[in-house]
Design a protein around this motif. Structure first.
Motif, PDB file in Angstrom:
ATOM      1  N   ALA A 113       5.150  75.385   4.687  1.00  0.00           N
ATOM      2  CA  ALA A 113       5.926  76.135   5.720  1.00  0.00           C
ATOM      3  C   ALA A 113       7.190  75.244   6.011  1.00  0.00           C
ATOM      4  CB  ALA A 113       5.154  76.319   6.803  1.00  0.00           C
ATOM      5  N   VAL A 114       7.235  74.197   5.296  1.00  0.00           N
ATOM      6  CA  VAL A 114       8.564  73.418   5.474  1.00  0.00           C
ATOM      7  C   VAL A 114       9.550  74.121   4.774  1.00  0.00           C
ATOM      8  CG1 VAL A 114       9.586  71.158   5.176  1.00  0.00           C
ATOM      9  CG2 VAL A 114       7.079  71.250   5.857  1.00  0.00           C
ATOM     10  N   PRO A 115      10.848  74.619   5.161  1.00  0.00           N
ATOM     11  CA  PRO A 115      11.788  75.033   4.315  1.00  0.00           C
ATOM     12  C   PRO A 115      12.164  74.348   3.089  1.00  0.00           C
ATOM     13  CG  PRO A 115      12.268  75.136   6.570  1.00  0.00           C
ATOM     14  CD  PRO A 115      11.097  74.224   6.556  1.00  0.00           C
ATOM     15  N   TYR A 116      12.527  74.948   2.172  1.00  0.00           N
ATOM     16  CA  TYR A 116      12.932  74.076   0.854  1.00  0.00           C
ATOM     17  C   TYR A 116      14.108  73.307   1.024  1.00  0.00           C
ATOM     18  CZ  TYR A 116      13.727  72.965  -4.108  1.00  0.00           C
ATOM     19  OH  TYR A 116      13.936  72.423  -5.078  1.00  0.00           O
ATOM     20  N   GLY A 117      15.122  73.832   1.933  1.00  0.00           N
ATOM     21  CA  GLY A 117      16.365  73.196   2.137  1.00  0.00           C
ATOM     22  C   GLY A 117      16.039  71.868   2.884  1.00  0.00           C
ATOM     23  N   GLN A 118      14.906  71.808   3.697  1.00  0.00           N
ATOM     24  CA  GLN A 118      14.652  70.420   4.017  1.00  0.00           C
ATOM     25  C   GLN A 118      14.458  69.367   3.023  1.00  0.00           C
ATOM     26  OE1 GLN A 118      14.198  69.132   7.486  1.00  0.00           O
ATOM     27  NE2 GLN A 118      14.899  71.364   8.321  1.00  0.00           N
ATOM     28  N   LYS A 119      13.772  69.852   1.913  1.00  0.00           N
ATOM     29  CA  LYS A 119      13.486  68.992   0.784  1.00  0.00           C
ATOM     30  C   LYS A 119      14.613  68.684  -0.047  1.00  0.00           C
ATOM     31  CE  LYS A 119       9.042  71.455   0.559  1.00  0.00           C
ATOM     32  NZ  LYS A 119       8.026  72.505  -0.192  1.00  0.00           N
ATOM     33  N   GLU A 120      15.598  69.630  -0.252  1.00  0.00           N
ATOM     34  CA  GLU A 120      16.723  69.472  -0.830  1.00  0.00           C
ATOM     35  C   GLU A 120      17.699  68.649  -0.081  1.00  0.00           C
ATOM     36  OE1 GLU A 120      18.177  73.432  -1.132  1.00  0.00           O
ATOM     37  OE2 GLU A 120      17.771  73.287  -3.625  1.00  0.00           O
ATOM     38  N   ALA A 121      17.489  68.718   1.309  1.00  0.00           N
ATOM     39  CA  ALA A 121      18.594  67.608   1.882  1.00  0.00           C
ATOM     40  C   ALA A 121      18.104  66.251   1.939  1.00  0.00           C
ATOM     41  CB  ALA A 121      18.238  68.101   3.418  1.00  0.00           C
ATOM     42  N   ALA A 122      16.770  66.254   1.859  1.00  0.00           N
ATOM     43  CA  ALA A 122      16.331  64.709   1.773  1.00  0.00           C
ATOM     44  C   ALA A 122      16.695  64.077   0.357  1.00  0.00           C
ATOM     45  CB  ALA A 122      14.593  64.780   1.771  1.00  0.00           C
ATOM     46  N   LEU A 123      16.755  64.975  -0.607  1.00  0.00           N
ATOM     47  CA  LEU A 123      17.105  64.373  -1.976  1.00  0.00           C
ATOM     48  C   LEU A 123      18.505  64.184  -1.843  1.00  0.00           C
ATOM     49  CD1 LEU A 123      14.989  66.767  -4.285  1.00  0.00           C
ATOM     50  CD2 LEU A 123      14.380  64.388  -3.620  1.00  0.00           C
ATOM     51  N   VAL A 124      19.353  64.715  -1.451  1.00  0.00           N
ATOM     52  CA  VAL A 124      20.845  64.811  -1.268  1.00  0.00           C
ATOM     53  C   VAL A 124      21.114  63.579  -0.690  1.00  0.00           C
ATOM     54  CG1 VAL A 124      22.872  65.740  -0.183  1.00  0.00           C
ATOM     55  CG2 VAL A 124      21.417  67.300  -1.519  1.00  0.00           C
ATOM     56  N   ILE A 125      20.372  63.109   0.611  1.00  0.00           N
ATOM     57  CA  ILE A 125      20.692  61.770   1.141  1.00  0.00           C
ATOM     58  C   ILE A 125      20.121  60.586   0.354  1.00  0.00           C
ATOM     59  CG2 ILE A 125      21.193  63.106   3.477  1.00  0.00           C
ATOM     60  CD1 ILE A 125      18.192  61.691   4.240  1.00  0.00           C
ATOM     61  N   GLY A 126      19.671  60.728  -0.563  1.00  0.00           N
ATOM     62  CA  GLY A 126      19.221  59.623  -1.476  1.00  0.00           C
ATOM     63  C   GLY A 126      17.710  59.289  -1.389  1.00  0.00           C
ATOM     64  N   LEU A 127      16.969  60.109  -0.800  1.00  0.00           N
ATOM     65  CA  LEU A 127      15.638  59.728  -0.893  1.00  0.00           C
ATOM     66  C   LEU A 127      14.962  60.304  -2.054  1.00  0.00           C
ATOM     67  CD1 LEU A 127      14.474  61.076   2.709  1.00  0.00           C
ATOM     68  CD2 LEU A 127      14.814  58.615   1.868  1.00  0.00           C
ATOM     69  N   ASN A 128      14.095  59.410  -2.753  1.00  0.00           N
ATOM     70  CA  ASN A 128      13.312  59.925  -3.825  1.00  0.00           C
ATOM     71  C   ASN A 128      12.100  60.895  -3.531  1.00  0.00           C
ATOM     72  OD1 ASN A 128      11.138  58.303  -2.835  1.00  0.00           O
ATOM     73  ND2 ASN A 128      11.929  56.456  -3.985  1.00  0.00           N
ATOM     74  N   GLY A 129      11.356  61.339  -4.343  1.00  0.00           N
ATOM     75  CA  GLY A 129      10.483  62.128  -4.183  1.00  0.00           C
ATOM     76  C   GLY A 129       9.379  62.054  -3.284  1.00  0.00           C
ATOM     77  N   LEU A 130       8.906  60.734  -3.509  1.00  0.00           N
ATOM     78  CA  LEU A 130       7.994  60.108  -2.863  1.00  0.00           C
ATOM     79  C   LEU A 130       8.271  59.935  -1.133  1.00  0.00           C
ATOM     80  CD1 LEU A 130       4.967  58.899  -2.506  1.00  0.00           C
ATOM     81  CD2 LEU A 130       5.861  56.847  -3.233  1.00  0.00           C
ATOM     82  N   ASP A 131       9.577  59.588  -0.857  1.00  0.00           N
ATOM     83  CA  ASP A 131      10.035  59.199   0.347  1.00  0.00           C
ATOM     84  C   ASP A 131      10.256  60.539   1.238  1.00  0.00           C
ATOM     85  OD1 ASP A 131       9.867  56.486   0.142  1.00  0.00           O
ATOM     86  OD2 ASP A 131      12.124  56.255  -0.477  1.00  0.00           O
ATOM     87  N   ALA A 132      10.684  61.436   0.233  1.00  0.00           N
ATOM     88  CA  ALA A 132      10.924  62.979   0.671  1.00  0.00           C
ATOM     89  C   ALA A 132       9.769  63.364   1.373  1.00  0.00           C
ATOM     90  CB  ALA A 132      11.682  64.011  -0.205  1.00  0.00           C
ATOM     91  N   LEU A 133       8.460  63.295   0.418  1.00  0.00           N
ATOM     92  CA  LEU A 133       7.315  63.502   0.802  1.00  0.00           C
ATOM     93  C   LEU A 133       6.787  62.796   1.992  1.00  0.00           C
ATOM     94  CD1 LEU A 133       4.830  65.551  -0.085  1.00  0.00           C
ATOM     95  CD2 LEU A 133       4.047  63.346  -1.240  1.00  0.00           C
ATOM     96  N   ARG A 134       6.862  61.514   2.156  1.00  0.00           N
ATOM     97  CA  ARG A 134       6.490  60.766   3.344  1.00  0.00           C
ATOM     98  C   ARG A 134       7.215  60.951   4.525  1.00  0.00           C
ATOM     99  NH1 ARG A 134       6.630  54.233   3.072  1.00  0.00           N
ATOM    100  NH2 ARG A 134       5.943  53.712   5.235  1.00  0.00           N
ATOM    101  N   TYR A 135       8.455  61.253   4.632  1.00  0.00           N
ATOM    102  CA  TYR A 135       9.369  61.380   5.881  1.00  0.00           C
ATOM    103  C   TYR A 135       9.732  62.535   6.280  1.00  0.00           C
ATOM    104  CZ  TYR A 135       9.875  56.159   5.012  1.00  0.00           C
ATOM    105  OH  TYR A 135       9.552  54.787   4.834  1.00  0.00           O
ATOM    106  N   VAL A 136       9.676  63.523   5.228  1.00  0.00           N
ATOM    107  CA  VAL A 136      10.243  64.656   5.742  1.00  0.00           C
ATOM    108  C   VAL A 136       8.938  66.098   5.532  1.00  0.00           C
ATOM    109  CG1 VAL A 136      11.693  66.688   4.907  1.00  0.00           C
ATOM    110  CG2 VAL A 136      12.453  64.207   4.714  1.00  0.00           C
ATOM    111  N   VAL A 137       8.447  66.047   4.219  1.00  0.00           N
ATOM    112  CA  VAL A 137       7.546  67.198   4.162  1.00  0.00           C
ATOM    113  C   VAL A 137       6.183  66.946   4.893  1.00  0.00           C
ATOM    114  CG1 VAL A 137       6.115  68.555   2.592  1.00  0.00           C
ATOM    115  CG2 VAL A 137       8.395  67.696   2.047  1.00  0.00           C
ATOM    116  N   VAL A 138       5.580  65.676   4.940  1.00  0.00           N
ATOM    117  CA  VAL A 138       4.444  65.215   5.707  1.00  0.00           C
ATOM    118  C   VAL A 138       4.512  65.560   7.085  1.00  0.00           C
ATOM    119  CG1 VAL A 138       2.505  63.694   5.955  1.00  0.00           C
ATOM    120  CG2 VAL A 138       3.175  64.205   3.611  1.00  0.00           C
TER     121      VAL A 138
END
Length: 220
Positions: A113-138
């Motif tokens: 349910a987390v919008p894909y744009g949130q995940k893309e934004a996390a990567l754009v600001i420099g978060l790697n996949g694990l950090d995006a999962l930890r700080y945004v998706v979870v």
């Protein structure tokens, strides 16, 4: 009516001991099962096919097998393999496995349910996949899944009533013993039901209120 109340007063201390045991089993099952569900929700989306297959197999078996079968398996089945668990340990392990399997799908639905744009934004600001999962998706996914998890927790408290089949002296087991000794099955079972309802009914309303509140602030 006065006679019924006097009966209840005499039975209540014994039933409360069983109720506390039911609450302990529920708390431990959830404390183990929900983190297990989070782990399974992550594993079923892993890149490795073997990891996904093992995780999905656990989830499907846990969801497909009735909780009563799992209780019987851990208490009566494992001794055949040389591993003996107490009734309390068997109840916790069986219900934790059931919790992990079911909540993994609830949590995974929250992640989806987390919008894909949130995940893309996390990567754009420099978060790697694990950090995006930890700080945004979870965090956002768990927020979406929270009402379902709380609702399932209520169901798990009710499911502890199945533990009487493995000789765990929880609430229903004690009520059944009192009924067998006094032949007053209906009054004691009504009291046991009221004890369950004392937590389950207010909790159900609280979960519904929380769900309405969170829906007003849903992730868009």
């Amino acid at each position: 009516m006065n006679g019924l109340i006097e009966q209840w007063k005499g039975w209540l201390p014994n039933l409360l001991d069983g109720y506390v045991l039911s609450l302990n089993v529920t708390a431990l099952s959830l404390a183990i099962g929900i983190p297990l569900g989070l782990l399974l929700a992550l594993l079923v989306t892993a890149k490795s096919r073997w990891i996904r297959t093992v995780a999905l197999a656990f989830v499907e078996i846990g969801r497909g097998a009735p909780a009563l079968i799992l209780l019987q398996f851990f208490y009566f089945g494992l001794p055949s393999a040389g591993l003996t668990l107490t009734s309390f340990a068997s109840a916790v392990v069986a219900l934790a496995c059931c919790t992990g399997a079911y909540t993994s799908e609830m949590i995974r639905a929250g992640f989806d349910a987390v919008p894909y744009g949130q995940k893309e934004a996390a990567l754009v600001i420099g978060l790697n996949g694990l950090d995006a999962l930890r700080y945004v998706v979870v965090p956002q996914g768990m927020r979406v899944a929270l009402p379902s998890l709380l609702g399932f927790s209520i169901m798990m408290l009710q499911a502890t009533s199945l533990c009487f089949t493995i000789a765990l002296p929880e609430l229903v087991s004690r009520a059944s013993n009192i009924g067998s000794a006094t032949f007053e099955y209906m009054p004691v079972l009504i009291l046991a039901g009221l004890l369950f309802a004392a937590i389950c009914v207010p909790s159900t309303f609280a979960v519904s209120a929380l769900e309405r509140r969170l829906s007003r602030h849903a992730v868009r």
